[in-house]
Design a protein around this motif. Structure first.
Motif, PDB file in Angstrom:
ATOM      1  N   SER A  14       0.833  -1.208   0.000  1.00 48.64           N
ATOM      2  CA  SER A  14       0.000   0.000   0.000  1.00 48.64           C
ATOM      3  C   SER A  14       0.864   1.254   0.000  1.00 48.64           C
ATOM      4  O   SER A  14       0.550   2.234  -0.679  1.00 48.64           O
ATOM      5  N   PHE A  15       1.958   1.216   0.762  1.00 48.44           N
ATOM      6  CA  PHE A  15       2.852   2.366   0.777  1.00 48.44           C
ATOM      7  C   PHE A  15       3.505   2.541  -0.589  1.00 48.44           C
ATOM      8  O   PHE A  15       3.544   3.647  -1.139  1.00 48.44           O
ATOM      9  N   ALA A  16       4.012   1.446  -1.160  1.00 52.04           N
ATOM     10  CA  ALA A  16       4.683   1.517  -2.466  1.00 52.04           C
ATOM     11  C   ALA A  16       3.715   1.951  -3.564  1.00 52.04           C
ATOM     12  O   ALA A  16       4.121   2.630  -4.518  1.00 52.04           O
ATOM     13  N   ASP A  17       2.433   1.593  -3.443  1.00 51.98           N
ATOM     14  CA  ASP A  17       1.429   1.952  -4.455  1.00 51.98           C
ATOM     15  C   ASP A  17       1.171   3.450  -4.520  1.00 51.98           C
ATOM     16  O   ASP A  17       0.567   3.932  -5.487  1.00 51.98           O
ATOM     17  N   GLU A  41      13.417   7.990  -9.315  1.00 47.90           N
ATOM     18  CA  GLU A  41      13.425   6.565  -8.962  1.00 47.90           C
ATOM     19  C   GLU A  41      14.208   6.347  -7.674  1.00 47.90           C
ATOM     20  O   GLU A  41      13.806   5.552  -6.818  1.00 47.90           O
ATOM     21  N   ALA A  42      15.328   7.066  -7.516  1.00 46.24           N
ATOM     22  CA  ALA A  42      16.154   6.923  -6.305  1.00 46.24           C
ATOM     23  C   ALA A  42      15.373   7.380  -5.071  1.00 46.24           C
ATOM     24  O   ALA A  42      15.445   6.744  -4.008  1.00 46.24           O
ATOM     25  N   GLU A  43      14.617   8.480  -5.196  1.00 41.23           N
ATOM     26  CA  GLU A  43      13.814   8.955  -4.068  1.00 41.23           C
ATOM     27  C   GLU A  43      12.739   7.937  -3.712  1.00 41.23           C
ATOM     28  O   GLU A  43      12.505   7.653  -2.538  1.00 41.23           O
ATOM     29  N   ARG A  44      12.085   7.398  -4.736  1.00 44.52           N
ATOM     30  CA  ARG A  44      11.056   6.388  -4.486  1.00 44.52           C
ATOM     31  C   ARG A  44      11.631   5.204  -3.729  1.00 44.52           C
ATOM     32  O   ARG A  44      11.070   4.746  -2.736  1.00 44.52           O
ATOM     33  N   VAL A  48      10.561   3.944   0.061  1.00 45.29           N
ATOM     34  CA  VAL A  48      10.040   2.587   0.288  1.00 45.29           C
ATOM     35  C   VAL A  48      10.936   1.827   1.252  1.00 45.29           C
ATOM     36  O   VAL A  48      10.472   1.146   2.167  1.00 45.29           O
ATOM     37  N   SER A  49      12.244   1.951   1.077  1.00 46.54           N
ATOM     38  CA  SER A  49      13.206   1.291   1.986  1.00 46.54           C
ATOM     39  C   SER A  49      13.053   1.784   3.410  1.00 46.54           C
ATOM     40  O   SER A  49      13.032   0.989   4.354  1.00 46.54           O
ATOM     41  N   ALA A  50      12.949   3.105   3.559  1.00 49.07           N
ATOM     42  CA  ALA A  50      12.804   3.679   4.898  1.00 49.07           C
ATOM     43  C   ALA A  50      11.495   3.225   5.533  1.00 49.07           C
ATOM     44  O   ALA A  50      11.461   2.912   6.731  1.00 49.07           O
ATOM     45  N   TYR A  51      10.417   3.168   4.764  1.00 45.90           N
ATOM     46  CA  TYR A  51       9.138   2.732   5.309  1.00 45.90           C
ATOM     47  C   TYR A  51       9.225   1.283   5.787  1.00 45.90           C
ATOM     48  O   TYR A  51       8.767   0.953   6.877  1.00 45.90           O
ATOM     49  N   ASN A  52       9.801   0.418   4.971  1.00 54.31           N
ATOM     50  CA  ASN A  52       9.926  -0.995   5.349  1.00 54.31           C
ATOM     51  C   ASN A  52      10.739  -1.159   6.634  1.00 54.31           C
ATOM     52  O   ASN A  52      10.397  -1.954   7.505  1.00 54.31           O
ATOM     53  N   ARG A  53      11.806  -0.380   6.762  1.00 59.50           N
ATOM     54  CA  ARG A  53      12.639  -0.424   7.967  1.00 59.50           C
ATOM     55  C   ARG A  53      11.854   0.079   9.186  1.00 59.50           C
ATOM     56  O   ARG A  53      11.863  -0.548  10.243  1.00 59.50           O
TER      57      ARG A  53
END
Length: 195
Positions: A14-17, A41-44, A48-53
């Motif tokens: 949901s976050f990535a979407d 793309e790098a910001e995206r 996403v990486s920060a959210y998953n962490r």
């Protein structure tokens, strides 16, 4: 863990979407309905990486607060069905969940905070478009599982409480209302698919 792997994966998806590709461009839309803001793309990937962490960090307080809650229940109220046990248990459950919810909310809104000075590339989505997207992501199977889950919850409660008399009937009223709401959403999805 408060969240199972499937639920955690849905939150991550949901976050990535919220980041939508449009040709070579990528746009961030808060909760898939806000005004589109162009990102690289790098910001995206960084968001996403920060959210998953941070989602993993959000789960860390739960075991510690749960152990503390169990200790308090054993020490102060060994009879969890008594009044003292209930006064400790329910606020304790809220206390166990609250830090995780705060961390998850903070993680979800990170792109909003970091992109607030960027000019949007268009308007926010209208209610009909948001509703169409939301219904397209739901399945009839989810509605069925929700209805069965509500019935199973009432059956579980009925093992300890009389749901046919007195205040126990509120369980039946609440379950009926939730099942009716689930059916209504399924009908609304069906109507949106036909238009």
């Amino acid at each position: 863990m408060m969240l199972g792997n499937d639920h955690s994966e849905r939150l991550r998806q949901s976050f990535a979407d919220q980041f939508e590709a449009d040709g070579k461009d990528i746009f961030y839309r808060r909760s898939m309905k806000g005004a589109p803001v162009r990102v690289t793309e790098a910001e995206r990937e960084a968001f996403v990486s920060a959210y998953n962490r941070r989602l993993r960090y959000a789960m860390w307080p739960i075991p510690f607060v749960t152990v503390l809650l169990i200790g308090m229940l054993v020490w102060f109220a060994p009879d969890t069905h008594g009044t003292t046990g209930q006064w400790i248990m329910w606020p304790g459950i809220c206390l166990a969940i609250a830090p995780s919810l705060v961390i998850m909310r903070w993680a979800w809104t990170a792109p909003v905070r970091e992109l607030k000075l960027r000019t949007p590339s268009g308007p926010a989505r209208g209610r009909d478009e948001v509703r169409r997207i939301a219904f397209s992501r739901m399945s009839y199977q989810q509605f069925g599982v929700a209805a069965v889950g509500i019935v199973l919850l009432v059956l579980k409660v009925s093992a300890h409480q009389d749901v046919l008399h007195g205040w126990g009937r509120l369980w039946l009223v609440a379950a009926g209302g939730l099942i009716a709401l689930t059916c209504l959403q399924a009908v609304r999805k069906w109507k949106h698919e036909r238009t």
